[in-house]
Design a protein around this motif. Structure first.
Motif: not given
Length: 271
Positions: A108-111, A113-119
């Motif tokens: 799930a961490g691969l699928m 993108p970490v940028r979606l959680g920037i806030l």
């Protein structure tokens, strides 16, 4: 068959020429005075002029940008590997009741993108007083790479013969010694593959340093280049020199780690 092989080689050489052409132009123009670059940008340099590198390194503060990028990228990759190795070893070598759930968790961490959680990331770092901090950037980079690193190294650990573990236990080695002295040396190609594939995107990342950094002296190279464009936009020779400096560590990394990368990729394909 011979014509097919010739066509394949011709296509590969053509692709290499197209891919290398911008790099060659960048390198040659960095060794020419700015007046020559403006008048004839595609001409070979009449004389080699290295003054643009001194301008980029000192006057444009490239030395601090390079230092920041090296510290952040190397620290993030080292922390990523240090955390991922034990997790990959457990997932790859042991049968756990929750093994399927853990594997799905890392996938799930691969699928996502970490940028979606920037806030949430920004607010978390703000709570910890790590905004505008190299440590905060290192933690974000390292944590975002753990799923990929675990997935790659677990596949390598899973393919190692179980007899090696059994033989080490018979010789009296504990689990920690088996992990550090027996298993880790056998997955060096996987570690090299992870290091290269994590180093390159972190070195080139523009998004997180732009969002998380406030002080100019703490900028990494990609963000520092934007300052360089604004202040030295007419000095194209110095600009090309700065781009060469930014690309040099990646070239050195690939030259040094080529053998390990090929071994890691071919071993992974074999599994």
């Amino acid at each position: 068959m011979r014509w097919g092989r010739f066509a394949g080689y011709a296509m590969l050489w053509a692709y290499a020429a197209v891919a290398l052409a911008p790099i060659v132009v960048m390198l040659l123009n960095s060794l020419r005075p700015n007046t020559e670059v403006l008048s004839e940008p595609l001409r070979l340099p009449a004389t080699l002029d290295f003054s643009s590198y001194a301008t980029a390194w000192s006057e444009a503060s490239f030395s601090s940008y390079v230092r920041n990028s090296l510290v952040v990228t190397i620290s993030a990759v080292a922390l990523d590997v240090a955390v991922s190795l034990p997790a990959a070893y457990v997932l790859g070598r042991y049968r756990l009741r929750a093994g399927g759930m853990l594997t799905a968790y890392f996938l799930a961490g691969l699928m996502l993108p970490v940028r979606l959680g920037i806030l949430p990331v920004f607010y978390l770092l703000g709570t910890l007083n790590l905004v505008d901090s190299r440590l905060g950037l290192v933690l974000v980079y390292a944590s975002s790479g753990v799923p990929f690193s675990v997935f790659i190294m677990a596949a390598f650990f899973r393919g190692l013969p179980r007899e090696l573990q059994d033989a080490a236990r018979i010789d009296g080695a504990g689990e920690l010694r088996i992990f550090s002295r027996v298993m880790v040396p056998l997955v060096k190609p996987a570690i090299a593959t992870v290091v290269v594939f994590r180093f390159v995107p972190l070195w080139n990342d523009f998004f997180f340093p732009l969002v998380l950094m406030r002080t100019t002296g703490r900028y990494t190279l990609p963000v520092g280049l934007t300052q360089f464009f604004g202040e030295f936009q007419t000095n194209w020779s110095a600009l090309f020199a700065g781009l060469v400096i930014a690309a040099l560590p990646l070239i050195v990394l690939f030259v040094v780690a080529t053998k390990q990368i090929v071994e890691g990729l071919t071993a992974g394909m074999g599994r």
